[in-house]
Design a protein around this motif. Structure first.
Motif, mmCIF file in Angstrom:
data_model
loop_
_atom_site.group_PDB
_atom_site.id
_atom_site.type_symbol
_atom_site.label_atom_id
_atom_site.label_comp_id
_atom_site.label_asym_id
_atom_site.label_seq_id
_atom_site.Cartn_x
_atom_site.Cartn_y
_atom_site.Cartn_z
ATOM 1 N N ARG A 66 16.072 27.974 -7.690
ATOM 2 C CA ARG A 66 16.756 28.329 -8.882
ATOM 3 C C ARG A 66 15.957 27.961 -10.391
ATOM 4 O O ARG A 66 15.755 28.824 -11.230
ATOM 5 N N SER A 67 15.161 26.930 -10.165
ATOM 6 C CA SER A 67 14.187 26.568 -11.259
ATOM 7 C C SER A 67 13.081 27.718 -11.444
ATOM 8 O O SER A 67 12.556 28.143 -12.452
ATOM 9 N N LEU A 68 12.537 28.090 -10.206
ATOM 10 C CA LEU A 68 11.576 29.374 -10.095
ATOM 11 C C LEU A 68 12.122 30.495 -10.808
ATOM 12 O O LEU A 68 11.421 31.269 -11.647
ATOM 13 N N LYS A 69 13.415 30.874 -10.506
ATOM 14 C CA LYS A 69 14.216 32.144 -11.060
ATOM 15 C C LYS A 69 14.268 31.864 -12.478
ATOM 16 O O LYS A 69 13.856 33.021 -13.089
ATOM 17 N N LYS A 70 14.492 30.755 -13.069
ATOM 18 C CA LYS A 70 14.516 30.513 -14.485
ATOM 19 C C LYS A 70 13.337 30.716 -15.116
ATOM 20 O O LYS A 70 13.317 31.167 -16.346
ATOM 21 N N ALA A 71 12.376 30.205 -14.528
ATOM 22 C CA ALA A 71 11.085 30.263 -14.949
ATOM 23 C C ALA A 71 10.176 31.845 -15.220
ATOM 24 O O ALA A 71 9.505 31.870 -16.189
ATOM 25 N N LEU A 72 10.921 32.542 -14.586
ATOM 26 C CA LEU A 72 10.429 34.078 -14.723
ATOM 27 C C LEU A 72 10.935 34.651 -15.752
ATOM 28 O O LEU A 72 11.637 34.875 -16.521
#
Length: 143
Positions: free
Chosen positions: A137-143
């Motif tokens: 989820r944190s990776l998706k928010k970083a994009l």
């Protein structure tokens, strides 16, 4: 994993046995209040980082605590919080004469502690899956 944030495996196993035996004895005797023993001990562990069962178990360690295989304290708090929810739900259910709910909740604790004693920690697996989900989820928010 830092050893300062670790619990020796025999102490974790002692806590698991305490949970398991408390539930089984409460089933056999019909004294639901016996569920309060592991509930209070684990609740203190989660909230105050002091589990009296684990502290009592340290009296019986034959070697230095660092000589044993370490278990992650954060993971154990996660496991204890799940156990507390199930034990509290079971205790309340038994006190309200909701026998089916009480047995369902305490059976989950018995299964989890039995399987953990045998070597597979369901709570650890759930904790790992939760951490993986948070990471993705944190990776998706970083994009």
């Amino acid at each position: 994993m830092s050893l300062t944030h670790a619990i020796p495996r025999p102490l974790v196993r002692f806590n698991q046995w305490t949970i398991l035996l408390s539930v089984l004895v409460s089933w056999i005797t019909g004294y639901a209040w016996l569920l309060a023993i592991p509930l209070v001990a684990n609740l203190l562990g989660v909230v105050c980082h002091f589990n009296p069962v684990i502290r009592f178990g340290t009296l019986f360690l034959r070697k230095a605590p660092t000589a044993y295989i370490p278990e992650d304290a954060q993971q154990q708090r996660f496991n204890s919080s799940i156990a507390c929810i199930c034990l509290a739900s079971g205790l309340v259910a038994f006190l309200c004469n909701w026998q089916v709910v009480g047995y369902v909740m305490t059976t989950m604790v018995v299964i989890a502690s039995s399987v953990a004693i045998a070597g597979f920690c369901i709570g650890c697996f759930l904790h790992f899956q939760l951490k993986q989900w948070q990471y993705r989820r944190s990776l998706k928010k970083a994009l």
